[in-house]
Motif scaffolding. Sequence first.
Motif, PDB file in Angstrom:
ATOM      1  N   HIS A  97       1.602  -5.340   7.726  1.00  0.00           N
ATOM      2  CA  HIS A  97       1.976  -5.121   8.954  1.00  0.00           C
ATOM      3  C   HIS A  97       3.373  -4.505   9.193  1.00  0.00           C
ATOM      4  O   HIS A  97       4.237  -4.782   8.259  1.00  0.00           O
ATOM      5  N   ASP A 145       9.385  -9.294   5.750  1.00  0.00           N
ATOM      6  CA  ASP A 145       8.196  -9.649   6.260  1.00  0.00           C
ATOM      7  C   ASP A 145       8.001  -8.460   7.563  1.00  0.00           C
ATOM      8  O   ASP A 145       8.377  -8.556   8.624  1.00  0.00           O
ATOM      9  N   GLU A 184       0.631  -8.644  13.752  1.00  0.00           N
ATOM     10  CA  GLU A 184       0.461  -9.720  12.876  1.00  0.00           C
ATOM     11  C   GLU A 184       1.166 -10.995  13.454  1.00  0.00           C
ATOM     12  O   GLU A 184       0.648 -11.894  13.356  1.00  0.00           O
ATOM     13  N   GLU A 185       2.188 -10.622  13.827  1.00  0.00           N
ATOM     14  CA  GLU A 185       3.144 -11.729  14.192  1.00  0.00           C
ATOM     15  C   GLU A 185       2.886 -12.431  15.447  1.00  0.00           C
ATOM     16  O   GLU A 185       3.249 -13.596  15.705  1.00  0.00           O
ATOM     17  N   ASP A 194       2.115 -10.138   1.946  1.00  0.00           N
ATOM     18  CA  ASP A 194       2.891 -10.539   3.248  1.00  0.00           C
ATOM     19  C   ASP A 194       3.240 -12.057   3.088  1.00  0.00           C
ATOM     20  O   ASP A 194       3.033 -12.879   3.922  1.00  0.00           O
ATOM     21  N   ARG A 210      -0.464 -25.858  12.394  1.00  0.00           N
ATOM     22  CA  ARG A 210      -0.975 -25.234  11.477  1.00  0.00           C
ATOM     23  C   ARG A 210      -2.332 -25.950  10.872  1.00  0.00           C
ATOM     24  O   ARG A 210      -2.384 -27.063  10.601  1.00  0.00           O
ATOM     25  N   GLU A 230       0.363 -20.847   0.603  1.00  0.00           N
ATOM     26  CA  GLU A 230       1.187 -20.563   1.585  1.00  0.00           C
ATOM     27  C   GLU A 230       0.973 -21.335   2.746  1.00  0.00           C
ATOM     28  O   GLU A 230      -0.025 -21.457   3.478  1.00  0.00           O
ATOM     29  N   GLY A 252       2.476 -20.645   5.628  1.00  0.00           N
ATOM     30  CA  GLY A 252       2.331 -19.631   6.784  1.00  0.00           C
ATOM     31  C   GLY A 252       0.798 -19.065   7.099  1.00  0.00           C
ATOM     32  O   GLY A 252       0.097 -19.317   6.204  1.00  0.00           O
ATOM     33  N   THR A 253       0.904 -18.217   7.878  1.00  0.00           N
ATOM     34  CA  THR A 253      -0.535 -17.646   8.234  1.00  0.00           C
ATOM     35  C   THR A 253      -0.620 -16.316   8.530  1.00  0.00           C
ATOM     36  O   THR A 253       0.310 -15.632   8.778  1.00  0.00           O
ATOM     37  N   ILE A 254      -1.512 -15.651   7.621  1.00  0.00           N
ATOM     38  CA  ILE A 254      -1.884 -14.358   7.930  1.00  0.00           C
ATOM     39  C   ILE A 254      -3.245 -14.297   8.594  1.00  0.00           C
ATOM     40  O   ILE A 254      -4.321 -14.385   7.878  1.00  0.00           O
ATOM     41  N   HIS A 302      11.697 -14.715   9.656  1.00  0.00           N
ATOM     42  CA  HIS A 302      11.624 -15.351  10.930  1.00  0.00           C
ATOM     43  C   HIS A 302      13.005 -15.853  11.370  1.00  0.00           C
ATOM     44  O   HIS A 302      13.240 -16.431  12.622  1.00  0.00           O
TER      45      HIS A 302
HETATM   46  C1  LIG Z   1       4.952 -16.397   5.179  1.00  0.00           C
HETATM   47  C2  LIG Z   1       3.975 -16.038   6.244  1.00  0.00           C
HETATM   48  C3  LIG Z   1       2.391 -15.757   5.627  1.00  0.00           C
HETATM   49  C4  LIG Z   1       4.282 -14.384   6.534  1.00  0.00           C
HETATM   50  C5  LIG Z   1       3.537 -13.712   7.735  1.00  0.00           C
HETATM   51  N1  LIG Z   1       4.009 -12.407   7.955  1.00  0.00           N
HETATM   52  C6  LIG Z   1       3.850 -14.440   9.124  1.00  0.00           C
HETATM   53  O1  LIG Z   1       4.961 -14.866   9.671  1.00  0.00           O
HETATM   54  N2  LIG Z   1       2.945 -15.044   9.841  1.00  0.00           N
HETATM   55  C7  LIG Z   1       3.171 -15.677  11.125  1.00  0.00           C
HETATM   56  C8  LIG Z   1       3.090 -17.076  10.954  1.00  0.00           C
HETATM   57  O2  LIG Z   1       3.511 -17.654  11.795  1.00  0.00           O
HETATM   58  O3  LIG Z   1       2.806 -17.564   9.955  1.00  0.00           O
END
Ligand SMILES: CC(C)C[C@H](N)C(=O)NCC(=O)O
Length: 485
Positions: A116, A149, A183-184, A212, A350, A421, A423-425, A452
Amino acid sequence: MNIGASLSILLVLSTVHAFQYNQLAQYVDEHQEEYVEALRDWVAVESDSSNVLRRPELHRMMEMVAQKLQQMGGAVESVDVGDQELPDRQTLALPKVVTARFGSDPNKHTLCVYGHVDVQPAKLEDGWATEPFNLTEINGNLYGRGASDNKAPVLAWMHAVEAYQKLSMALPVNVKFIIEGMEETGSNGLEAMILAQKDTFFSDVDYIVVSDCGWLSRRPAITYGTRGNCYFLAEVHGPKQDLHSGVYGGTVIEPMIDLIGILGESSASQHQKKPLCLFFSLAEHNKTIINFIKQRTSIVCPFFTVLKVDLLAHKWRYPTVSIHGIEGAFSDPGTKTVIPSKVCAKFSIRQVPNMDPTVVEKKVSDHLHSVFSKRQSPNTLKVSMVIGAKPWLADIHHPLFEAGKAAIKRVFSVDPDFIREGGTIPISRTFQDVTGKSIIMLPIGGFDDGLHSQNEKMSRYNYIEGTKLFIAFLNELSQITEAAV
Ligand SMILES: CC(C)C[C@H](N)C(=O)NCC(=O)O
């Protein structure tokens, strides 16, 4: 063929591969200034997907992606994925999703690279040391919003393909790209597009790679799981307009006090143990978060736990609640004395395996309404979930992970950490569920890239060696046999 002959062929092949890789790696080293300039051009675009005022920049960013892939000779499409409905019911065009194809040899595997090019907001006054949208190199680090990112990794994938092309070497596998610009903020529109193109664009895709995310330490890593994310808005409406806190304070039930009350009752911590064994330094991890630890003699630890194992479990394995902000709250410098009439909290939870966003949505809404009703407030509460992304977990025994490991060994001469990870993809789980293909995450970001956050960066080393890693990975992928899958 006897064993001796087979071994000789393997030896010759591996010598050829090593020779080719060395030539490609040398090409990458010789072109690194161009790669940094390409990143500078991309970082200069304020492609913030969360700010509707920046939408023209986001569209421009997607055009730049399409243009780059076209210049490389790819079969490129800019796919319209519709409109986004804003909270005030207005609609806004979503950025197009760019797809591209390089090669369609039916005798080769096909890899699809996802990435992204949208970014999180950034302002110099947030505390950046340099202008966030002006890529600045300091001590081998390339500072800029979106550098890690996810703009540098996306470019590194393109440069990996380009290196093969420039040296007139056949790509070892067919390569497809799918690059998005939301994506964000939850990958709006992408899931529907993947469903629609399941039997077309995705029909010949064998594997999907995502770059990512970041390493856990200085050691390269392969990521086999991500947490999901459910993002909520909780709005409390009260008086019809803001009020003077001296004239009305004590006479009205303040929306902000209701909101903070229900949020305070809804966040809790968890402590559980699970054994893990990784190249992970607690001291280095802490250094990226607290810079004052050495200067103070007595300090309250800002973490839930000081145990390495627990800390990693909390990062990856357990759900968590974060409160991100309150719209309507007075946040400028100064001492305005107002009672805001309407406030909206933004928080997220999360998700970990076996959590289902639709269930979470109902539970959170029911819980907040129940806590709110106990307050017997005259104000009103509205709860809505605006992102519902599922977690993703892969089978690390798939040959794709062996290919990743071999590529890392080739470039960095070490074995990778296998990590998850926090964070979320958002789209990773959709890829898995809809296409049924295997996914690997091959990060090239550093553990301290500050995603971020202020002063986000990508090191020149990771950017350039990362490009070589992708080159090596393409080669390793081509050697996966049907029997191994
Ligand atoms: C470290 C994350 C997986 C990177 C990803 N681009 C991201 O920021 N996703 C949104 C989130 O809030 O995790």
